[in-house]
Design a protein around this motif. Structure first.
Motif, PDB file in Angstrom:
ATOM      1  N   HIS A 167       0.845  -1.201   0.000  1.00  0.00           N
ATOM      2  CA  HIS A 167       0.000   0.000   0.000  1.00  0.00           C
ATOM      3  C   HIS A 167       0.883   1.255   0.000  1.00  0.00           C
ATOM      4  O   HIS A 167       1.897   1.297   0.706  1.00  0.00           O
ATOM      5  N   PRO A 168       0.509   2.275  -0.775  1.00  0.00           N
ATOM      6  CA  PRO A 168       1.344   3.492  -0.829  1.00  0.00           C
ATOM      7  C   PRO A 168       1.486   4.215   0.507  1.00  0.00           C
ATOM      8  O   PRO A 168       2.414   5.011   0.679  1.00  0.00           O
ATOM      9  N   ASN A 169       0.597   3.940   1.479  1.00  0.00           N
ATOM     10  CA  ASN A 169       0.695   4.595   2.786  1.00  0.00           C
ATOM     11  C   ASN A 169       1.457   3.768   3.820  1.00  0.00           C
ATOM     12  O   ASN A 169       1.597   4.196   4.969  1.00  0.00           O
ATOM     13  N   PHE A 170       1.954   2.597   3.439  1.00  0.00           N
ATOM     14  CA  PHE A 170       2.679   1.744   4.378  1.00  0.00           C
ATOM     15  C   PHE A 170       3.914   2.451   4.906  1.00  0.00           C
ATOM     16  O   PHE A 170       4.681   3.054   4.151  1.00  0.00           O
ATOM     17  N   SER A 171       4.104   2.385   6.219  1.00  0.00           N
ATOM     18  CA  SER A 171       5.291   3.009   6.815  1.00  0.00           C
ATOM     19  C   SER A 171       5.742   2.210   8.033  1.00  0.00           C
ATOM     20  O   SER A 171       4.959   1.481   8.651  1.00  0.00           O
ATOM     21  N   ILE A 172       7.013   2.334   8.371  1.00  0.00           N
ATOM     22  CA  ILE A 172       7.607   1.691   9.545  1.00  0.00           C
ATOM     23  C   ILE A 172       8.160   2.788  10.437  1.00  0.00           C
ATOM     24  O   ILE A 172       8.999   3.585  10.006  1.00  0.00           O
ATOM     25  N   HIS A 173       7.663   2.866  11.659  1.00  0.00           N
ATOM     26  CA  HIS A 173       8.074   3.920  12.600  1.00  0.00           C
ATOM     27  C   HIS A 173       7.960   5.310  11.960  1.00  0.00           C
ATOM     28  O   HIS A 173       8.819   6.165  12.155  1.00  0.00           O
ATOM     29  N   GLY A 174       6.894   5.493  11.157  1.00  0.00           N
ATOM     30  CA  GLY A 174       6.641   6.792  10.548  1.00  0.00           C
ATOM     31  C   GLY A 174       7.376   7.058   9.250  1.00  0.00           C
ATOM     32  O   GLY A 174       7.115   8.069   8.584  1.00  0.00           O
ATOM     33  N   ARG A 175       8.284   6.170   8.858  1.00  0.00           N
ATOM     34  CA  ARG A 175       9.023   6.346   7.600  1.00  0.00           C
ATOM     35  C   ARG A 175       8.308   5.602   6.477  1.00  0.00           C
ATOM     36  O   ARG A 175       8.091   4.394   6.561  1.00  0.00           O
ATOM     37  N   ALA A 176       7.925   6.330   5.416  1.00  0.00           N
ATOM     38  CA  ALA A 176       7.233   5.716   4.283  1.00  0.00           C
ATOM     39  C   ALA A 176       8.132   4.675   3.622  1.00  0.00           C
ATOM     40  O   ALA A 176       9.315   4.922   3.374  1.00  0.00           O
ATOM     41  N   ILE A 177       7.565   3.487   3.355  1.00  0.00           N
ATOM     42  CA  ILE A 177       8.322   2.384   2.761  1.00  0.00           C
ATOM     43  C   ILE A 177       7.606   1.933   1.485  1.00  0.00           C
ATOM     44  O   ILE A 177       6.468   1.468   1.533  1.00  0.00           O
ATOM     45  N   SER A 178       8.291   2.066   0.347  1.00  0.00           N
ATOM     46  CA  SER A 178       7.726   1.590  -0.908  1.00  0.00           C
ATOM     47  C   SER A 178       8.156   0.150  -1.158  1.00  0.00           C
ATOM     48  O   SER A 178       9.007  -0.398  -0.450  1.00  0.00           O
ATOM     49  N   PHE A 179       7.589  -0.446  -2.192  1.00  0.00           N
ATOM     50  CA  PHE A 179       7.997  -1.808  -2.556  1.00  0.00           C
ATOM     51  C   PHE A 179       9.497  -1.859  -2.834  1.00  0.00           C
ATOM     52  O   PHE A 179      10.193  -2.786  -2.404  1.00  0.00           O
ATOM     53  N   ASP A 180       9.997  -0.851  -3.523  1.00  0.00           N
ATOM     54  CA  ASP A 180      11.424  -0.831  -3.872  1.00  0.00           C
ATOM     55  C   ASP A 180      12.315  -0.670  -2.639  1.00  0.00           C
ATOM     56  O   ASP A 180      13.474  -1.083  -2.651  1.00  0.00           O
ATOM     57  N   ASP A 181      11.780  -0.062  -1.587  1.00  0.00           N
ATOM     58  CA  ASP A 181      12.569   0.131  -0.357  1.00  0.00           C
ATOM     59  C   ASP A 181      12.704  -1.143   0.465  1.00  0.00           C
ATOM     60  O   ASP A 181      13.623  -1.274   1.279  1.00  0.00           O
ATOM     61  N   LEU A 182      11.769  -2.086   0.278  1.00  0.00           N
ATOM     62  CA  LEU A 182      11.659  -3.200   1.212  1.00  0.00           C
ATOM     63  C   LEU A 182      12.883  -4.108   1.242  1.00  0.00           C
ATOM     64  O   LEU A 182      13.263  -4.603   2.297  1.00  0.00           O
ATOM     65  N   THR A 183      13.509  -4.315   0.081  1.00  0.00           N
ATOM     66  CA  THR A 183      14.687  -5.181   0.062  1.00  0.00           C
ATOM     67  C   THR A 183      15.796  -4.601   0.932  1.00  0.00           C
ATOM     68  O   THR A 183      16.386  -5.290   1.777  1.00  0.00           O
TER      69      THR A 183
END
Length: 356
Positions: A7-23
């Protein structure tokens, strides 16, 4: 073919995380994180790979632990059902304080990614809210964590509780907590909960479990619950949970068929006896049946690290037992046998106490 969705609003500890960021995020957690963060990183990598399934360990509380394959598509469907039931919106804050090595922790991560939640990781300790000052819209805990966090539970606005029986004392305490707490019913095979029961609604005493969307219930000839949930399982799930079925969507849980004690021809649910006893003792305990020449099986109380004479006096003073329910003897274990996820292994514990 399943394609991972973030989801485009997914974040971890307030930091937005995209699909490309997950790796990158996953590898960072695995390389630099604490043990519980390494588990999170490993699951996130599994979630975004090309496989359509996730391998998940069952807890082993009622049998031998096993590894089963869950369809990622069905895990998404489960997350959407939970989001709908609890009205979770994008950017809602979620608390993860359960290990990501088991289905409950994995599904908190899936809900965050699918629903666009802002998830916060805390160590999966017995006191998860110690030192925590901010609040969360949604979270999940086991009863041990709940019992140790009662004064701070108002910080989790909607809380689901599962993984082990909830004691009467905790149920009573929850009525005074300013949040919405729910008992869950489910298992690894149903991708965590398929039914919910409100715990701190003072107007409803002993409310039944109500199923989530797209779940239908029946019972088999043993009186055990059968779950038809085509969006989360290809097969009908036949359980060993004995229930009183109120409708296709509501039931009351009576106990495990595996645990039923046949004493003098009377079938007894140890979970009911435990509910009575939990009003009087605080120490860890459970009720079991052991072989008896006269009755076939007799009821015994199994207690963890306690003084037997003190417990015996308490049991003698309880007047609410029905025929054959009163424990005939008390077994003391220095320490209960437990699964990796903390659930008591009843049979193994009794065997350990009774072996010559």
């Amino acid at each position: 073919m399943y394609k991972p969705f973030i989801h485009p609003n997914f974040s971890i500890h307030g930091r937005a995380i995209s699909f490309d960021d997950l790796t990158e995020v996953s590898y960072s957690l695995i390389k630099e994180g604490e043990d519980y963060e390494k588990q999170i990183g490993a699951f996130l990598l599994d979630w975004i790979d090309d496989s359509e399934i996730i391998l998940v360990k069952t807890s082993g509380s009622t049998g031998k632990p096993k590894t089963i394959a869950l369809q990622k598509e069905y895990m998404v469907n489960s997350a959407l059902a939970t989001g709908s039931y609890f009205n979770l919106k994008p950017n809602s804050t979620a608390l993860l304080c359960l290990p990501a090595s088991y289905i409950a922790g994995k599904m908190m991560l899936v809900r965050a990614m699918v629903l666009g939640l802002n998830i916060h990781f805390l160590p999966p300790s017995s006191y998860p809210l110690d030192g925590v000052t901010h609040s969360f819209d949604f979270g999940a805990m086991v009863p041990l964590q709940v019992g140790n966090s009662l004064s701070k539970l108002h910080q989790v606005h909607k809380l689901i509780i599962g993984g082990a029986p909830i004691s009467n004392s905790i149920r009573e305490e929850l009525k005074g907590v300013d949040n919405s707490s729910y008992e869950t019913y489910g298992m690894t095979e149903t991708i965590t909960h398929i039914a919910i029961k409100p715990l701190n609604n003072k107007e409803v005493k002993d409310a039944p479990f109500t199923v989530l969307p797209n779940v239908e219930l029946t019972i088999d000839d043993r009186g055990c619950l059968v779950i038809n949930a085509p969006k989360i399982s290809d097969e009908t799930v036949v359980t060993n949970d004995m229930v009183e079925l109120l409708s296709k969507t509501q039931f009351k849980w009576l106990g495990r068929l595996d645990n039923v004690i046949n004493s003098g021809g009377v079938k007894l649910h140890p979970e009911h006896i435990e509910k009575v006893i939990s009003n009087y003792i605080d120490t860890s305990f459970f009720v079991a049946g052991v072989a008896d020449d006269e009755l076939g099986q007799k009821v015994v109380l199994v207690v963890e690290d306690a003084e037997v004479n003190d417990i015996r006096k308490i049991i003698e003073g309880i007047g609410e037992f029905k025929k054959f329910e009163k424990p005939k003897s008390i077994l003391i274990a220095k320490e209960f046998q437990r699964t990796d996820s903390g659930k008591i292994q009843r049979s193994k514990t009794v065997e350990q106490i009774l072996k010559p």
